[in-house]
Design a protein around this motif. Structure first.
Motif, mmCIF file in Angstrom:
data_model
loop_
_atom_site.group_PDB
_atom_site.id
_atom_site.type_symbol
_atom_site.label_atom_id
_atom_site.label_comp_id
_atom_site.label_asym_id
_atom_site.label_seq_id
_atom_site.Cartn_x
_atom_site.Cartn_y
_atom_site.Cartn_z
ATOM 1 N N PRO A 116 -53.926 -5.847 32.987
ATOM 2 C CA PRO A 116 -53.134 -5.731 31.760
ATOM 3 C C PRO A 116 -53.862 -4.838 30.750
ATOM 4 O O PRO A 116 -55.094 -4.759 30.735
ATOM 5 N N ALA A 117 -53.091 -4.167 29.920
ATOM 6 C CA ALA A 117 -53.674 -3.295 28.896
ATOM 7 C C ALA A 117 -52.795 -3.366 27.659
ATOM 8 O O ALA A 117 -51.570 -3.431 27.751
ATOM 9 N N MET A 118 -53.422 -3.333 26.486
ATOM 10 C CA MET A 118 -52.656 -3.419 25.242
ATOM 11 C C MET A 118 -51.689 -2.245 25.110
ATOM 12 O O MET A 118 -50.583 -2.385 24.588
ATOM 13 N N THR A 119 -52.094 -1.072 25.623
ATOM 14 C CA THR A 119 -51.253 0.118 25.506
ATOM 15 C C THR A 119 -50.005 -0.004 26.381
ATOM 16 O O THR A 119 -48.889 0.278 25.944
ATOM 17 N N ARG A 120 -50.198 -0.413 27.639
ATOM 18 C CA ARG A 120 -49.053 -0.552 28.548
ATOM 19 C C ARG A 120 -48.124 -1.672 28.089
ATOM 20 O O ARG A 120 -46.894 -1.548 28.153
ATOM 21 N N ALA A 121 -48.698 -2.765 27.653
ATOM 22 C CA ALA A 121 -47.874 -3.888 27.189
ATOM 23 C C ALA A 121 -47.034 -3.479 25.985
ATOM 24 O O ALA A 121 -45.835 -3.802 25.905
ATOM 25 N N LYS A 122 -47.647 -2.736 25.061
ATOM 26 C CA LYS A 122 -46.925 -2.293 23.869
ATOM 27 C C LYS A 122 -45.797 -1.339 24.237
ATOM 28 O O LYS A 122 -44.658 -1.478 23.769
ATOM 29 N N SER B 130 -51.061 5.497 32.535
ATOM 30 C CA SER B 130 -52.349 5.848 31.928
ATOM 31 C C SER B 130 -52.334 5.436 30.464
ATOM 32 O O SER B 130 -51.347 5.649 29.757
ATOM 33 N N GLU B 131 -53.425 4.844 30.021
ATOM 34 C CA GLU B 131 -53.427 4.344 28.640
ATOM 35 C C GLU B 131 -53.256 5.468 27.617
ATOM 36 O O GLU B 131 -52.584 5.298 26.594
ATOM 37 N N LEU B 132 -53.829 6.635 27.896
ATOM 38 C CA LEU B 132 -53.631 7.770 26.994
ATOM 39 C C LEU B 132 -52.164 8.197 27.003
ATOM 40 O O LEU B 132 -51.579 8.496 25.955
ATOM 41 N N GLY B 133 -51.550 8.196 28.188
ATOM 42 C CA GLY B 133 -50.146 8.539 28.291
ATOM 43 C C GLY B 133 -49.259 7.568 27.535
ATOM 44 O O GLY B 133 -48.268 7.961 26.910
ATOM 45 N N CYS B 134 -49.586 6.286 27.598
ATOM 46 C CA CYS B 134 -48.797 5.282 26.883
ATOM 47 C C CYS B 134 -48.851 5.495 25.377
ATOM 48 O O CYS B 134 -47.843 5.350 24.679
ATOM 49 N N ILE B 135 -50.018 5.840 24.885
ATOM 50 C CA ILE B 135 -50.168 6.061 23.445
ATOM 51 C C ILE B 135 -49.350 7.272 23.004
ATOM 52 O O ILE B 135 -48.664 7.250 21.970
ATOM 53 N N VAL B 136 -49.390 8.337 23.798
ATOM 54 C CA VAL B 136 -48.574 9.520 23.510
ATOM 55 C C VAL B 136 -47.090 9.165 23.546
ATOM 56 O O VAL B 136 -46.303 9.539 22.662
ATOM 57 N N ALA B 137 -46.675 8.410 24.573
ATOM 58 C CA ALA B 137 -45.263 8.051 24.722
ATOM 59 C C ALA B 137 -44.771 7.195 23.558
ATOM 60 O O ALA B 137 -43.625 7.327 23.122
ATOM 61 N N LEU B 138 -45.611 6.321 23.056
ATOM 62 C CA LEU B 138 -45.235 5.514 21.895
ATOM 63 C C LEU B 138 -44.931 6.405 20.690
ATOM 64 O O LEU B 138 -43.974 6.172 19.948
ATOM 65 N N LYS B 139 -45.747 7.416 20.490
ATOM 66 C CA LYS B 139 -45.498 8.350 19.381
ATOM 67 C C LYS B 139 -44.216 9.147 19.627
ATOM 68 O O LYS B 139 -43.425 9.387 18.700
ATOM 69 N N VAL B 140 -43.965 9.559 20.880
ATOM 70 C CA VAL B 140 -42.733 10.274 21.202
ATOM 71 C C VAL B 140 -41.509 9.421 20.873
ATOM 72 O O VAL B 140 -40.546 9.891 20.261
#
Length: 425
Positions: free
Chosen positions: A94-100, A301-311
């Motif tokens: 589990p990861a906070m980024t993927r969960a979010k 990827s956690e970096l990808g998730c963070i980018v996708a959240l901003k998108v």
């Protein structure tokens, strides 16, 4: 060595030679034959530059990858900040980024959808959708449309046109992968009525096929048939998603709630690859039985998730939604005026928001128009499966000045293409 220094002495000729020798000889040579001697260099906003310095307005956007422009400053700042604390992560845990991001995907997709399976791109996301449909129904058959396109990986390639599957002997068993004409309700029912089909996979507007628009009630009828015969409806929103149609998902225009929704391309912000397959509880219940049954090292990827959240955040802003409506109306009005001038050649505009296909009467008309546009500093590409249609994809954040310049160059280019057609056809 600084990154810029690594490429400082590279010539355009050298890049083309290396591409033929070491990358993809056929694709590189074909673009040269088509008169597109392009090697991308600097890029910013809705422009990019050839290595020779030629500026191009981008209305191809790599299928919507650059919805928010090349090197969008907000997305770059988000990724830079994320790099202070995050990397790709470990797909097992589990990861906070993927969960979010998974929670946000559930909130912004139709109500029936719940779990998100992450991938590194759209084709892989389609593969996951097929696996989920087969799991949920315990059936193997998959229906897609003739001349469709859903990517090039193991299962996805069998859904599309044989141009992409046949060279690799990957057409799939014809008893398992069924292809029916788009907008043909009767053909769809014939494929589904024996209750053997796991899923129907349809791009809301089939891009590579030249943007034919769904007939009124077509997608609704397909969904109703799916429910009647126990088949799952898979909406491929890789190119029509993320506000390109004026709604976050193109399928919303038709009032259809899919069992599975697939997105990618624009979810990356043009910066970090990521795809998502959002599924109902029924389609994703395998994760309660064996959560390790499908894995992807770079998926989510956690970096990808963070980018996708901003998108997602940018794409859902009210001002962005309003701007898409403006661009869609303004560019359409300008194109209609051009069409009136060259009505024997420029014969149709297929449109849903800023998803647009320009239709020409000559069987290769869009190739001529692409070549003329390129000479005049605009990059758009013809539909690979219908050379009469130009894929024309304005960005979400364009302003009036950009639209005016784009329309001016389009008018000039179509005028030149008419002369080319009459001289060479």
């Amino acid at each position: 060595m600084r990154l810029a220094e690594m490429f400082e002495w590279t010539s355009k000729k050298g890049v083309l030679e290396d591409s033929i020798n070491w990358w993809n000889p056929g694709k590189t040579s074909q673009w040269q034959k088509d008169g597109i001697d392009l090697v991308m260099d600097k890029r910013e906003g809705y422009y990019f530059y050839d290595m020779d310095g030629k500026q191009l307005m981008d209305v191809h956007l790599n299928g919507g990858t650059y919805n928010l422009g090349h090197r969008n400053p907000e997305i770059i700042a988000t990724l830079k900040e994320a790099l202070d604390d995050f990397d790709i992560g470990n797909h097992h845990f589990p990861a906070m980024t993927r969960a979010k991001l998974a929670k946000e995907m559930a909130k912004c997709t139709p109500d029936a959808l719940n779990y998100t399976i992450f991938s590194s791109g759209g084709s892989e996301a389609i593969d996951a959708a097929i696996k989920c449909a087969r799991y949920a129904t315990k059936r193997k058959k998959i229906v897609s449309i003739q001349n469709g396109y859903h990517g090039h990986t193991g299962l996805a390639v069998s859904l599309g046109n044989e141009r992409y599957s046949r060279p690799f002997l990957s057409e799939g068993d014809p008893d398992e992968f069924l292809h029916v004409p788009f907008n043909d309700i009767e053909a769809m029912e014939q494929a589904l009525r024996f209750e053997e089909v796991a899923g129907v996979v349809i791009e809301t507007v089939p891009a590579t096929y030249g943007f034919p628009m769904p007939k009124r009630d077509y997608l609704n009828s397909v969904k109703r048939m799916c429910e009647k015969y126990g088949t799952l409806f898979v909406a491929d929103e890789v190119q029509t998603g993320l506000m390109r149609t004026g709604k976050l998902w193109g399928i919303e225009h038709y009032g259809v709630e899919p069992d599975i929704l697939v997105t990618s391309k624009g979810l990356s912000g043009g910066i970090y690859p990521i795809g998502a397959t959002v599924v109902s509880k029924k389609a994703g219940n395998w994760m309660n039985e064996d959560g390790f049954a499908h894995i992807s090292t770079f998926g989510g990827s956690e970096l990808g998730c963070i980018v996708a959240l901003k998108v997602l955040e940018i794409s859902q802003r009210q001002e962005v939604r309003q701007n898409v409506d403006f661009v869609a109306r303004y560019v359409r009005t300008g194109l209609e005026q051009i069409k009136q001038q060259y009505s024997d050649f420029f014969v149709g505009i297929r449109q849903l928001g800023v998803v647009m296909g320009l239709e020409f009467s000559h069987p290769k008309g869009a190739i001529y128009v692409m070549q003329s546009l390129y000479k005049n500093g605009v990059w758009a590409i013809y539909s690979m499966l219908d050379n009469r249609v130009l894929q024309f994809k304005p960005g979400l954040l364009l302003d009036k000045g950009y639209c005016d310049e784009l329309l001016s160059r389009c008018e000039q280019s179509i005028k030149q293409a008419v002369k080319m057609v009459y001289n060479y056809s």
